[in-house]
Design a protein around this motif. Structure first.
Motif, PDB file in Angstrom:
ATOM      1  N   GLY A 158       3.497  10.016   1.379  1.00 38.28           N
ATOM      2  CA  GLY A 158       3.461  11.443   1.714  1.00 38.28           C
ATOM      3  C   GLY A 158       3.461  11.564   3.219  1.00 38.28           C
ATOM      4  O   GLY A 158       3.392  10.555   3.923  1.00 38.28           O
ATOM      5  N   LYS A 159       3.541  12.765   3.705  1.00 38.84           N
ATOM      6  CA  LYS A 159       3.676  13.010   5.153  1.00 38.84           C
ATOM      7  C   LYS A 159       2.571  12.350   5.973  1.00 38.84           C
ATOM      8  O   LYS A 159       2.810  11.866   7.068  1.00 38.84           O
ATOM      9  CB  LYS A 159       3.667  14.519   5.417  1.00 38.84           C
ATOM     10  N   ARG A 160       1.348  12.310   5.430  1.00 37.49           N
ATOM     11  CA  ARG A 160       0.207  11.858   6.221  1.00 37.49           C
ATOM     12  C   ARG A 160       0.310  10.420   6.697  1.00 37.49           C
ATOM     13  O   ARG A 160      -0.152  10.082   7.783  1.00 37.49           O
ATOM     14  CB  ARG A 160      -1.084  12.019   5.413  1.00 37.49           C
ATOM     15  N   HIS A 161       0.873   9.555   5.839  1.00 35.20           N
ATOM     16  CA  HIS A 161       0.884   8.125   6.173  1.00 35.20           C
ATOM     17  C   HIS A 161       2.307   7.602   6.355  1.00 35.20           C
ATOM     18  O   HIS A 161       2.556   6.429   6.137  1.00 35.20           O
ATOM     19  CB  HIS A 161       0.221   7.313   5.052  1.00 35.20           C
ATOM     20  N   MET A 162       3.225   8.469   6.721  1.00 38.61           N
ATOM     21  CA  MET A 162       4.639   8.077   6.665  1.00 38.61           C
ATOM     22  C   MET A 162       4.958   6.842   7.501  1.00 38.61           C
ATOM     23  O   MET A 162       5.673   5.952   7.035  1.00 38.61           O
ATOM     24  CB  MET A 162       5.524   9.255   7.089  1.00 38.61           C
ATOM     25  N   LEU A 218      10.297   5.726  -2.793  1.00 38.22           N
ATOM     26  CA  LEU A 218       9.283   4.704  -2.557  1.00 38.22           C
ATOM     27  C   LEU A 218       8.819   4.678  -1.108  1.00 38.22           C
ATOM     28  O   LEU A 218       7.736   4.175  -0.822  1.00 38.22           O
ATOM     29  CB  LEU A 218       9.800   3.321  -3.001  1.00 38.22           C
ATOM     30  N   ASN A 219       9.638   5.203  -0.186  1.00 33.57           N
ATOM     31  CA  ASN A 219       9.137   5.342   1.196  1.00 33.57           C
ATOM     32  C   ASN A 219       9.283   6.772   1.698  1.00 33.57           C
ATOM     33  O   ASN A 219       9.333   7.005   2.896  1.00 33.57           O
ATOM     34  CB  ASN A 219       9.795   4.335   2.130  1.00 33.57           C
ATOM     35  N   GLY A 220       9.359   7.706   0.775  1.00 36.05           N
ATOM     36  CA  GLY A 220       9.293   9.108   1.171  1.00 36.05           C
ATOM     37  C   GLY A 220      10.576   9.694   1.732  1.00 36.05           C
ATOM     38  O   GLY A 220      10.546  10.731   2.382  1.00 36.05           O
ATOM     39  N   ILE A 221      11.716   9.036   1.494  1.00 34.92           N
ATOM     40  CA  ILE A 221      12.985   9.651   1.911  1.00 34.92           C
ATOM     41  C   ILE A 221      13.224  10.891   1.050  1.00 34.92           C
ATOM     42  O   ILE A 221      13.665  11.923   1.530  1.00 34.92           O
ATOM     43  CB  ILE A 221      14.160   8.653   1.778  1.00 34.92           C
ATOM     44  N   LEU A 222      12.937  10.778  -0.228  1.00 35.90           N
ATOM     45  CA  LEU A 222      12.930  11.948  -1.115  1.00 35.90           C
ATOM     46  C   LEU A 222      11.479  12.251  -1.472  1.00 35.90           C
ATOM     47  O   LEU A 222      10.696  11.344  -1.780  1.00 35.90           O
ATOM     48  CB  LEU A 222      13.732  11.675  -2.398  1.00 35.90           C
ATOM     49  N   THR A 223      11.134  13.510  -1.430  1.00 34.87           N
ATOM     50  CA  THR A 223       9.785  13.949  -1.813  1.00 34.87           C
ATOM     51  C   THR A 223       9.916  15.327  -2.462  1.00 34.87           C
ATOM     52  O   THR A 223      11.008  15.871  -2.566  1.00 34.87           O
ATOM     53  CB  THR A 223       8.849  14.111  -0.590  1.00 34.87           C
ATOM     54  N   GLY A 224       8.811  15.864  -2.871  1.00 30.54           N
ATOM     55  CA  GLY A 224       8.814  17.254  -3.304  1.00 30.54           C
ATOM     56  C   GLY A 224       8.890  17.446  -4.805  1.00 30.54           C
ATOM     57  O   GLY A 224       8.789  18.575  -5.288  1.00 30.54           O
ATOM     58  N   GLY A 225       9.052  16.357  -5.558  1.00 29.90           N
ATOM     59  CA  GLY A 225       9.018  16.480  -7.011  1.00 29.90           C
ATOM     60  C   GLY A 225       7.585  16.368  -7.518  1.00 29.90           C
ATOM     61  O   GLY A 225       6.635  16.465  -6.741  1.00 29.90           O
TER      62      GLY A 225
END
Ligand SMILES: Nc1ncnc2c1ncn2[C@@H]1O[C@H](COP(=O)(O)OP(=O)(O)OP(=O)(O)O)[C@@H](O)[C@H]1O
Ligand SMILES: [Mg+2]
Length: 254
Positions: free
Chosen positions: A75-79, A56-63
């Motif tokens: 996502g990376k752009r608005h982290m 929910l805050n991008g600690i895990l991504t990539g799925g």
């Protein structure tokens, strides 16, 4: 109102995720949480609740799939902005507290966002007062009891004044008075809440709506009282009410 403030606080769509070791924890999760809602996320051990929270805050991504917070894609752009908007209280407070004093831990997020001086001091004091920990500001977090650390962890997130507050097992290891006080705090805040919990009476008391996550998918989404009263559904997902607790006999607080 502009598009961003019109958007739901949280939108999760088609979210699937496998850990690097190949273990798949989420298999396509879809749900939306409107602004101001309080929603419980229920489900047995290993269902994927914490895995979902960490997206929910991008600690895990990539799925696969997307997570959107008040119209902004995670996502990376608005982290930086996402981390300001999504306040996560982790399952283990020791994952959250790392500064020499309670005060510094609570100040960390707002300071990183550019706040300083008297404004920062006031923000920290207010957050600590909300959780009843103002007298502990100068103590090292690792000298506090588990329940006290949990309360400080909640304060670190409240200090950010987030758009959505996500709590992973907030009532675990709290004594009954602290558990009730945390419920009062959550009810008093004008904030969207997603609360992971095994404490089903707590979910019923605080959250008009619940989601059941089971084996990495949303198995049910509805009124908390109705889900908890559905014996077949409850058994199917290893959810058990405390002995003698009848969800039909409880009237929800406002
Ligand atoms: N770092 C990891 N690497 C590999 N698999 C993991 C990792 N973390 C969790 N898992 C697996 O992913 C699945 C979901 O775990 P998760 O921690 O999200 O469950 P949970 O619903 O939060 O459970 P609990 O109620 O016990 O907190 C489990 O099968 C777990 O073993
Ligand atoms: Mg968990």
């Amino acid at each position: 109102m502009d598009a961003v403030t019109d958007s739901p606080s949280l939108d999760v769509s088609g979210l699937a995720f496998a850990y690097p070791d190949g273990h798949q924890a989420l298999f396509g999760v879809d749900f939306t949480v409107a602004r101001g809602e309080r929603v419980a996320l229920l489900g047995p051990n290993g269902a994927g609740k914490t895995t979902l929270v960490l997206h929910l805050n991008g600690i895990l991504t990539g799925g696969a799939g997307t997570v959107t917070v008040a119209g902004l894609p995670v996502g990376k752009r608005h982290m930086a902005e996402i981390r300001r908007r999504v306040g996560i209280v982790f399952q283990d407070p020791d994952d959250q507290l790392f500064m020499p004093t309670v005060r510094e831990d609570v100040a960390f997020g707002p300071a990183a966002a550019g706040m300083k001086g008297a404004e920062l001091e006031q923000r920290v004091r207010t957050a600590l007062e909300l959780v009843g920990m103002a007298d502990f500001a100068d103590r090292p977090p690792h000298h506090l009891s588990f329940g006290q650390r949990r309360r400080v962890a909640v304060a670190t997130v409240l200090a950010m004044e987030p758009e959505i507050l996500v709590l992973d097992e907030p009532s675990s290891n709290l004594d009954p008075a602290s558990r009730r006080e945390l419920a009062d705090i959550l009810r008093s805040l004008d904030v969207t809440v997603l609360m992971v919990t095994h404490d089903l009476p707590y979910a019923l008391e605080l959250c008009p709506r619940s989601l059941i996550l089971s084996e990495g998918v949303i198995a049910a989404d509805g009124a908390t009282g109705e889900l908890l009263s559905d014996d077949v559904l409850m058994r199917a997902h290893r959810l058990e009410l405390p002995f003698g607790f009848d969800p039909r006999s409880v009237t929800m607080g406002a």
